[in-house]
Design a protein around this motif. Structure first.
Motif, PDB file in Angstrom:
ATOM      1  N   ASP A 274      11.040 -10.929 -14.796  1.00  0.00           N
ATOM      2  CA  ASP A 274      11.877 -12.125 -14.690  1.00  0.00           C
ATOM      3  C   ASP A 274      11.816 -12.945 -15.969  1.00  0.00           C
ATOM      4  O   ASP A 274      10.752 -13.089 -16.581  1.00  0.00           O
ATOM      5  N   GLU A 275      12.966 -13.494 -16.338  1.00  0.00           N
ATOM      6  CA  GLU A 275      13.016 -14.399 -17.477  1.00  0.00           C
ATOM      7  C   GLU A 275      13.069 -15.834 -16.982  1.00  0.00           C
ATOM      8  O   GLU A 275      13.439 -16.112 -15.835  1.00  0.00           O
ATOM      9  N   LEU A 276      12.704 -16.758 -17.850  1.00  0.00           N
ATOM     10  CA  LEU A 276      12.698 -18.164 -17.474  1.00  0.00           C
ATOM     11  C   LEU A 276      14.126 -18.681 -17.354  1.00  0.00           C
ATOM     12  O   LEU A 276      14.986 -18.334 -18.155  1.00  0.00           O
ATOM     13  N   PRO A 277      14.385 -19.527 -16.355  1.00  0.00           N
ATOM     14  CA  PRO A 277      15.740 -20.090 -16.199  1.00  0.00           C
ATOM     15  C   PRO A 277      16.132 -20.934 -17.400  1.00  0.00           C
ATOM     16  O   PRO A 277      15.281 -21.472 -18.120  1.00  0.00           O
ATOM     17  N   ILE A 278      17.420 -21.076 -17.624  1.00  0.00           N
ATOM     18  CA  ILE A 278      17.925 -21.925 -18.699  1.00  0.00           C
ATOM     19  C   ILE A 278      17.428 -23.353 -18.490  1.00  0.00           C
ATOM     20  O   ILE A 278      17.465 -23.887 -17.384  1.00  0.00           O
ATOM     21  N   PHE A 280      14.342 -24.290 -18.815  1.00  0.00           N
ATOM     22  CA  PHE A 280      12.950 -24.346 -18.345  1.00  0.00           C
ATOM     23  C   PHE A 280      11.986 -24.719 -19.462  1.00  0.00           C
ATOM     24  O   PHE A 280      10.838 -25.069 -19.202  1.00  0.00           O
ATOM     25  N   HIS A 288       5.955 -24.259 -14.661  1.00  0.00           N
ATOM     26  CA  HIS A 288       5.866 -22.866 -15.108  1.00  0.00           C
ATOM     27  C   HIS A 288       4.896 -22.090 -14.223  1.00  0.00           C
ATOM     28  O   HIS A 288       5.174 -20.942 -13.852  1.00  0.00           O
ATOM     29  N   PHE A 291       6.598 -21.329 -11.002  1.00  0.00           N
ATOM     30  CA  PHE A 291       7.665 -20.340 -11.153  1.00  0.00           C
ATOM     31  C   PHE A 291       7.152 -18.919 -10.963  1.00  0.00           C
ATOM     32  O   PHE A 291       7.828 -18.072 -10.363  1.00  0.00           O
ATOM     33  N   LYS A 295       6.544 -14.137  -8.219  1.00  0.00           N
ATOM     34  CA  LYS A 295       7.128 -13.088  -9.059  1.00  0.00           C
ATOM     35  C   LYS A 295       6.147 -11.933  -9.218  1.00  0.00           C
ATOM     36  O   LYS A 295       4.926 -12.125  -9.280  1.00  0.00           O
ATOM     37  N   GLU A 330       7.718 -14.925 -22.277  1.00  0.00           N
ATOM     38  CA  GLU A 330       7.561 -15.126 -20.833  1.00  0.00           C
ATOM     39  C   GLU A 330       6.124 -14.893 -20.387  1.00  0.00           C
ATOM     40  O   GLU A 330       5.634 -15.555 -19.471  1.00  0.00           O
ATOM     41  N   LYS A 364       8.599 -22.861 -24.275  1.00  0.00           N
ATOM     42  CA  LYS A 364       8.622 -21.879 -23.184  1.00  0.00           C
ATOM     43  C   LYS A 364       7.251 -21.245 -22.972  1.00  0.00           C
ATOM     44  O   LYS A 364       6.848 -21.008 -21.827  1.00  0.00           O
TER      45      LYS A 364
END
Length: 627
Positions: A274-278, A280, A288, A291, A295, A330, A364
């Motif tokens: 999974d990538e971080l949401p826009i 974030f 974080h 999140f 996952k 990430e 990030k």
């Protein structure tokens, strides 16, 4: 390949790990800085307490000696603290590959064909759940001895930092100390394929590893006999090498002693996580951490998170992360938020050499601090060497102003040449103006490397590698430090007067920085203003102001080693207004040595202070609030 040579490789690999960039206009204002500046003292643990002055090239541990955890006595630590240090980075603590035979303790011997130097690279970690056996008086109790060092460091009011190297591990990784339920890296890998999501390594299927062809007459251990020095190392199938080389036979300048860790990025660069949401990047570490709770992440992520938390539990206060940009951002969000959830005050410092990635790894990746190498360090180095201009420094601060607090400043570390070496500046005193600028121009932390405070020149031919950098690969002594250690009295009893004078300079400067309010306040360049408005002011001089509350500082420094410069330094009107200065004369005194004084004359049209700055001299001029 050293780290500077590898920047091109890193640039290519950054495309694989898929880091995004922030456009300049999208820069975010970062968190408020802490109340005072911090100072990191990097010390190569193996060398600090070694009083043996033999310094034989490729010398054994018996011939050249080695420092121990126990050499960091209460007296030694109090002296380091007294230098103006807040954090101590013990470099080379995790158990890495070494040549000394510790097989009677159940530790497997390491092959010189894939170990750099006789003492081994601290960045080829063999067992993350224990410490380098070289550093212990009693090898069986080596972990306890390090725990005692953590306790002594805390008693001295020093925070403890150690290395974690997530991008790669030793080719011969084998932990004897795994906690219950923890398996070694690669233990469950499917070695029949190049890549699988939960493999810890990348493989070259059906190909055996081959030792690189050594060049420039290099021979492992300098040619000394060793039963394992046969040009072979059993690794079948071969793994990718730590710097990303995918061939079964890496080159001599590849990081051939290490293997690259797989973080769930396919060989063609696809992320399988999974990538971080826009947006974030604007969230704090708690968000974080939350999140990632639901996952599924690659196995390597979990392994390194657990390693970090293991050391946090032991009392370690933070980490220096090697070559962080070679690992997906990430992962750092996952790892660092977990660390901060355990210890919100953890000190997280990382190598990132590409400026376009800085904001991603801070925002990030939740790094606290990154090396300011390719901008401030490289620029100051050129000035110290006599072919750079101070005119280039103000623009660096402008470019980084939104993240300036997060850009750690240094003039030496284990990867860089010693200032006093002929290959750098050839004169330890040339560090003085550079250090004043580095330590006072921003709210960022300052780092110095052990021996820097004495003018160490790194001239010993230790074995692997060349002089100018104090060797991190071999058993060696550090002469200027040894004179200060003085048979472990830690009193400078054998130091030269020049070495003691230089240490006194560092002590004065660093202690001022950690106690100054102004250095955690506002900054404004006045260099360009004076270049345009002040006679005799030139591109070997730099000036700027720092201020907060009642503390108002004018910092001026002369990088020229030969000439004295005298001029009427000018302050722009906006600074006069910001400082609330009315017409009249204001007494100013240098804060480094409390000897130089001058008068700031404020009139309707201008504000000027006479400055006469000698070769390599600096002033931190404080404005007296009373006329």
């Amino acid at each position: 390949m050293n780290k500077i040579q590898s920047i091109l490789v890193v640039s290519i690999l950054s495309l694989i790990v898929g880091c995004t960039t922030n456009k300049k206009e999208d820069k975010k204002v970062m968190q408020e800085p802490s109340e005072k500046k911090t100072v990191v003292y990097q010390v190569f643990t193996r060398l600090f307490g070694n009083t043996n002055t033999n310094n034989k090239p490729w010398g054994t541990i018996e011939e050249n000696g080695v420092g121990k955890f126990n050499d960091f006595t209460d007296k030694a630590l109090s002296q380091i603290k007294d230098l103006g240090v807040t954090h101590i980075w013990y470099t080379g603590v995790p158990h890495h590959g070494v040549i000394t035979d510790y097989s009677k303790y159940g530790i497997s011997n390491d092959d010189p064909d894939v170990v750099k130097g006789r003492a081994g690279s601290p960045y080829a970690v063999k067992d993350y759940y224990n410490v380098n056996p070289d550093l212990a008086e009693n090898v069986e109790n080596r972990l306890e001895e390090f725990e005692d060092l953590i306790e002594r460091s805390h008693k001295a009011n020093l925070k403890v930092i150690i290395d974690i190297v997530p991008n790669h591990v030793a080719r011969n990784y084998q932990s004897l100390s795994n906690p219950k339920g923890v398996k070694d890296f690669g233990a469950d890998d499917d070695t029949s394929v190049e890549y699988s999501l939960n493999n810890n390594f990348y493989y070259v299927p059906n190909k055996a590893f081959e030792v690189p062809d050594f060049i420039n007459e290099y021979k492992p251990l300098g040619g000394d006999n060793n039963a394992l020095t046969d040009g072979k190392f059993d690794e079948n199938p071969a793994k990718w090498t730590g710097n990303g080389a995918r061939t079964p036979k890496p080159g001599f300048y590849d990081w051939y002693e290490t293997v690259k860790v797989n973080y769930g990025v396919t060989p063609d660069g696809k992320k399988e996580f999974d990538e971080l949401p826009i947006g974030f990047e604007n969230e704090d570490y708690q968000k974080h951490f939350e999140f990632w709770q639901d996952k599924t992440v690659p196995d390597s992520w979990v392994k390194f998170r657990d390693i970090a938390l293991y050391w946090i539990e032991k009392g370690v206060d933070g980490f220096r992360f090697d070559m962080a940009e070679m690992v997906p951002v990430e992962f750092w969000s996952y790892m660092n938020s977990a660390i901060k959830a355990k210890n919100p005050d953890a000190y997280l410092l990382a190598e990132v050499y590409q400026p376009h990635l800085y904001r991603d790894y801070i925002q990030k990746g939740k790094m606290d601090y990154l090396y300011d190498k390719v901008q401030l360090y490289d620029t100051i180095k050129h000035i110290m060497q006599g072919h750079g201009l101070t005119d280039n420094i103000p623009q660096i601060q402008e470019d980084l102003k939104d993240i300036e607090h997060h850009m750690l400043h240094f003039l030496e570390n284990h990867d860089e040449q010693r200032i006093a070496s002929p290959e750098f500046a050839g004169n330890a005193l040339k560090a003085k103006p550079a250090m004043v600028v580095s330590a006072t121009i921003s709210t960022s932390p300052t780092m110095i490397y052990f021996g820097q405070e004495f003018g160490e020149d790194g001239s010993e031919a230790a074995g692997f590698g060349a002089p100018s950098r104090t060797s991190i690969f071999d058993y060696i002594g550090v002469p200027t430090l040894q004179r200060w250690v003085n048979d472990k009295k830690f009193d400078g009893g054998k130091s030269t007067k020049e070495e003691l004078a230089l240490r006194d300079f560092y002590k004065r400067l660093l202690n001022f920085t950690i106690n100054s309010d102004a250095l955690m306040g506002e900054y404004q360049d006045i260099h360009q203003f004076n270049r345009e408005n002040t006679e005799w002011y030139n591109d070997k001089v730099l000036s700027f102001v720092r201020y907060k509350g009642d503390e108002k500082l004018i910092i001026v420094t002369n990088f020229n080693a030969d000439n004295t410069y005298g001029f009427e330094l000018a302050l722009p009107n906006n600074i006069v207004d910001a400082w609330g200065l009315s017409e009249g004369d204001y007494h100013m005194q240098d804060q480094l040595y409390n000897e130089y004084t001058s008068v700031l004359k404020v009139s309707k049209n201008e504000a000027r202070v006479r400055v006469d700055v000698k070769p390599l001299q600096s002033f931190i001029l404080k404005v007296n609030s009373n006329k």
